[in-house]
Structure formats: C-alpha cells, structure tokens
Design an enzyme around this catalytic site. Structure first.
Site, PDB file in Angstrom:
ATOM      1  N   ARG A  10       0.869  -1.181   0.000  1.00 24.09           N
ATOM      2  CA  ARG A  10       0.000   0.000   0.000  1.00 24.09           C
ATOM      3  C   ARG A  10       0.906   1.231   0.000  1.00 24.09           C
ATOM      4  O   ARG A  10       2.132   1.117   0.075  1.00 24.09           O
ATOM      5  CB  ARG A  10      -1.007  -0.014   1.164  1.00 24.09           C
ATOM      6  CG  ARG A  10      -0.657  -0.698   2.422  1.00 24.09           C
ATOM      7  CD  ARG A  10       0.505  -0.116   3.164  1.00 24.09           C
ATOM      8  NE  ARG A  10       0.320   1.307   3.393  1.00 24.09           N
ATOM      9  CZ  ARG A  10       1.275   2.154   3.637  1.00 24.09           C
ATOM     10  NH1 ARG A  10       2.542   1.756   3.677  1.00 24.09           N
ATOM     11  NH2 ARG A  10       1.039   3.432   3.834  1.00 24.09           N
ATOM     12  N   ALA A  19       0.639   5.267  -1.991  1.00 25.61           N
ATOM     13  CA  ALA A  19       0.398   5.642  -3.386  1.00 25.61           C
ATOM     14  C   ALA A  19       1.571   5.337  -4.342  1.00 25.61           C
ATOM     15  O   ALA A  19       1.368   4.684  -5.372  1.00 25.61           O
ATOM     16  CB  ALA A  19      -0.009   7.120  -3.449  1.00 25.61           C
ATOM     17  N   ASP A  23      -2.461  10.966  -1.488  1.00 24.42           N
ATOM     18  CA  ASP A  23      -2.815   9.969  -2.498  1.00 24.42           C
ATOM     19  C   ASP A  23      -3.285  10.607  -3.801  1.00 24.42           C
ATOM     20  O   ASP A  23      -3.216   9.997  -4.861  1.00 24.42           O
ATOM     21  CB  ASP A  23      -3.885   9.024  -1.964  1.00 24.42           C
ATOM     22  CG  ASP A  23      -3.262   8.032  -1.019  1.00 24.42           C
ATOM     23  OD1 ASP A  23      -2.973   8.403   0.135  1.00 24.42           O
ATOM     24  OD2 ASP A  23      -3.014   6.898  -1.444  1.00 24.42           O
TER      25      ASP A  23
HETATM   26  O1  MRU Z   1      -4.393   3.054   2.515  1.00 24.16           O
HETATM   27  P1  MRU Z   1      -2.908   3.316   2.370  1.00 24.16           P
HETATM   28  O2  MRU Z   1      -2.099   2.716   3.451  1.00 24.16           O
HETATM   29  O3  MRU Z   1      -2.434   2.931   1.002  1.00 24.16           O
HETATM   30  O4  MRU Z   1      -2.792   4.882   2.500  1.00 24.16           O
HETATM   31  C1  MRU Z   1      -1.534   5.467   2.365  1.00 24.16           C
HETATM   32  C2  MRU Z   1      -1.541   6.926   2.601  1.00 24.16           C
HETATM   33  O5  MRU Z   1      -2.559   7.533   2.862  1.00 24.16           O
HETATM   34  C3  MRU Z   1      -0.253   7.635   2.429  1.00 24.16           C
HETATM   35  O6  MRU Z   1      -0.199   8.762   3.248  1.00 24.16           O
HETATM   36  C4  MRU Z   1      -0.103   8.074   0.968  1.00 24.16           C
HETATM   37  O7  MRU Z   1      -0.271   6.982   0.105  1.00 24.16           O
HETATM   38  C5  MRU Z   1       1.186   8.702   0.707  1.00 24.16           C
HETATM   39  S1  MRU Z   1       2.457   7.531   0.931  1.00 24.16           S
HETATM   40  C6  MRU Z   1       3.888   7.976   0.375  1.00 24.16           C
END
Ligand code: MRU
Length: 352
Positions: free
Chosen positions: A44, A46, A241
């Site tokens: 997970r 982004a 994201d």
């Molecule tokens: O649901 P996730 O764990 O994929 O959410 C991740 C986030 O919200 C992060 O803050 C975002 O992807 C930026 S990561 C570099």
C-alpha cells in the site's frame, strides 16, 4: 531492500499485513496476484501501488500468449483495467498504468517481424517498470532535500499513516523528509499517529523509525489535539494519495482532522508528494473518488471482533484536506506555496 521489485520473472513485494511481527516476501507469478496484493493492502502507499501495478503489467505482458502486438495490447488493456480497479483514490496507480500502456504502443526500435514485435513490447515494459522504480527512489530523495529545509534542529513533527520506504519503492515521502533531516545530523522527534483502522502508523511507521534510529512516540489518533494544546508539536508532515488542481489533498482518513487541529493551534501543515500524485484533470477535492473499504475492517482487527455483531460501520479509507489548511506542498521539483492552484500547475508543467 526495496518494497517491490522484479526477480526471476516474478513481482516480489514485502507483505505489509504481516509486519511488524513477520518479515515475509511474497512472489506474484500472475498479474492478478499483484492486483490482489494491492487490493488486500499487502502493498500500500500511493507511489508503491503505482510501481507495483507497473510491474504487474510487465508480468501480464510476459504471461500473454498473444502472437501479435494488437492481441498483446488487448491483453494489456484487460490487465490494466483489473489493476486500476483495485484502489481508486491513489492517482499514481492510473498514472503508472497509462505510462506503461503508452510505452507498449511505442516500444524501443524492434528487430521486425510480428513475434519480434511482441518480444520488444515485453522487454520495453519491464524496462519501463524498472525505470519507474528507480525514478521513485530518486524523486523521494529530492523531496527529502527540499522538505528538510522546512525543519529546524530539534523539531517535533507529527505524522499520520505510513509514508516511509514501505509506502514507496524506497526512502519514503513525508517520512523521507524526516529521514533526510536525521541524516543531516539535525535532532528531531516524531509523533506517530497509530492510524486506525489499519494501523499503518503503529505497525509500519514505528517499525521503520525504530530501524532508522529516529526518536519517536507512538500515540493513538485521538491524542494529537492534546499534545498540540500542550505545545509539544511544532509541525505536521503527511503524504498524499491525490492532489487536485487547486491543492485539495486526499490522504489517509484522519488527515483532515489533523489539518483542522494544526490550524487551530497555529502549526504549519505540510504535504509531501511526487508530482505524479498531482492530478490537474480535476479542479478540486470534491472530484476525488474516495475508496470505501469493508466495514469489517472497523468492526474487526485481524479477525478478532471488536464491536457487537450486526452493527453498522463505515470505512472511508481517505479524506480530503482543503487547500486553505495546507501551508505548502513539497514535491521533487521544489516547495509549492499558496496560491496553490497556479503554483501547482506551474511546477507540474515545468520541464524537469
Ligand atoms: O491506505 P494506504 O495505506 O495505502 O494509505 C496510504 C496513505 O494515505 C499515504 O499517506 C499516501 O499513500 C502517501 S504515501 C507515500
């Protein structure tokens, strides 16, 4: 080591659902396994999702039995649709797949012949995915260098979710900034939100900071206001994201509340994202699709029921922080300050 990589014809990734108790590398032999790993959050974050999907498409190209470029492109479109559907909010996913499909249409010079053209596309797609992985690490280091200029010696920084090496190919975005500060020899202390309901903060950010030797304190999400009120937080750093053209930013559920709290306490609120997370095609945050995950992720934790049977629960995985609450957005091309709408467009459209 990298969060996601190609090895022996398979896509390998660190299974983040097993951390911190177990460190397990998963091998995906089929693009559908990559899609499933993204959907179930084994991988997970982004930027990591984007690169994993790119490797997934390279895998789909290898798996395809197509004898002609047209048939291969049709198979790739199918695989891209399957990968794209896994998580709708992180725009890096669609961005990476579009870049891969463009490359499939224009592979490097081939040696002619239909079979040769198929092989050329397969080779070009793996090369493109590898390049995207390398670019991600370089981008993160550049964001780290820019972001570190915002952080004085001894800063106490609050962060949410996991934006470290695990959320990217390596190094991280917002956590990468803190890592740079630490590497520069400046002192810092990180307040780590546990990040209900998936606990990316407690499980992943705490694990990463411990390995890096960066001092931190783990708190539950509802403690942030308390520590801000007591003057124990200097600034907030989060990832994103999807950033809309006006600067509204979707990030892990709970981020918006932190931004409101930061404003109420006069604290700077910084977002750290690569330009691939900025989506100029949508005017504002109201147009960002918010992923709704299973209510069971709220009523249960790792299979253990924590709420009465039959209760209604909601799990929007992200929320939108309005641009007026954001002090600045750190990208690999520099720091973007208000007015975010015109300044974001300028930095995205600027040649790297
Ligand atoms: O649901 P996730 O764990 O994929 O959410 C991740 C986030 O919200 C992060 O803050 C975002 O992807 C930026 S990561 C570099």
């Amino acid at each position: 080591m990298r969060t996601v990589f190609w090895q022996d014809g398979t896509v390998r990734l660190i299974d983040q659902t097993r951390l911190p108790s177990e460190f397990v590398i998963l091998a995906c032999h089929d693009w559908r396994e990559v899609a499933e790993a993204i959907r179930t959050m084994k991988l997970r974050g982004a930027p990591a999702i984007g690169v994993a999907a790119a490797y997934g498409l390279a895998l789909a190209a290898r798996q395809s039995q197509a004898a002609t470029p047209a048939a291969l492109l049709a198979d790739l479109e199918d695989a891209a649709a399957g990968l794209r559907a896994t998580r709708p909010t992180a725009v890096n996913l669609a961005w990476a797949l579009e870049r891969m499909l463009r490359r499939a249409l224009h592979p490097s010079p081939n040696r002619g012949g239909e079979g040769g053209e198929v092989a050329a596309i397969q080779t070009a797609l793996l090369a493109e995915a590898e390049q995207m992985a390398d670019e991600d690490v370089a981008t993160n280091r550049r964001m780290g260098a820019h972001g570190a200029t915002l952080i004085p010696d001894g800063a106490r920084i609050l962060t949410h979710c996991n934006t470290g090496a695990l959320a990217t190919v390596d190094y991280g975005t917002a956590l990468g900034v803190m890592r740079t500060v630490h590497e520069q020899g400046k002192r810092l202390h990180v307040w780590v939100d546990e990040t209900r309901p998936y606990l990316q903060g407690a499980r992943l950010t705490a694990w990463e900071l411990q390995q890096l030797g960066i001092p931190f304190t783990l708190i539950t999400d509802n403690m942030a206001g308390h520590f801000m009120q007591r003057g124990q937080v200097d600034m907030v750093f989060v990832g994103g994201d999807r950033v809309a053209a006006n600067g509204d930013t979707a990030n892990k559920i709970g981020t918006y509340g932190l931004a409101v709290l930061a404003q109420a306490h006069g604290l700077p609120f910084y977002v750290v994202v690569p330009t691939s997370t900025i989506d100029l095609t949508i005017p504002d945050g109201a147009h960002i699709p918010i992923e709704e995950r299973s209510p069971e992720e709220v009523t249960h934790f790792r299979g253990l029921r924590i709420a009465p049977d039959g209760v209604a629960a909601a799990h929007p995985a992200f929320d939108v922080t309005p641009q007026r609450l954001i002090t600045a957005i750190v990208t690999e091309r520099g720091i973007v300050r208000p007015p975010l709408d015109s300044n974001l467009r300028a930095i995205v459209e600027k040649r790297p």
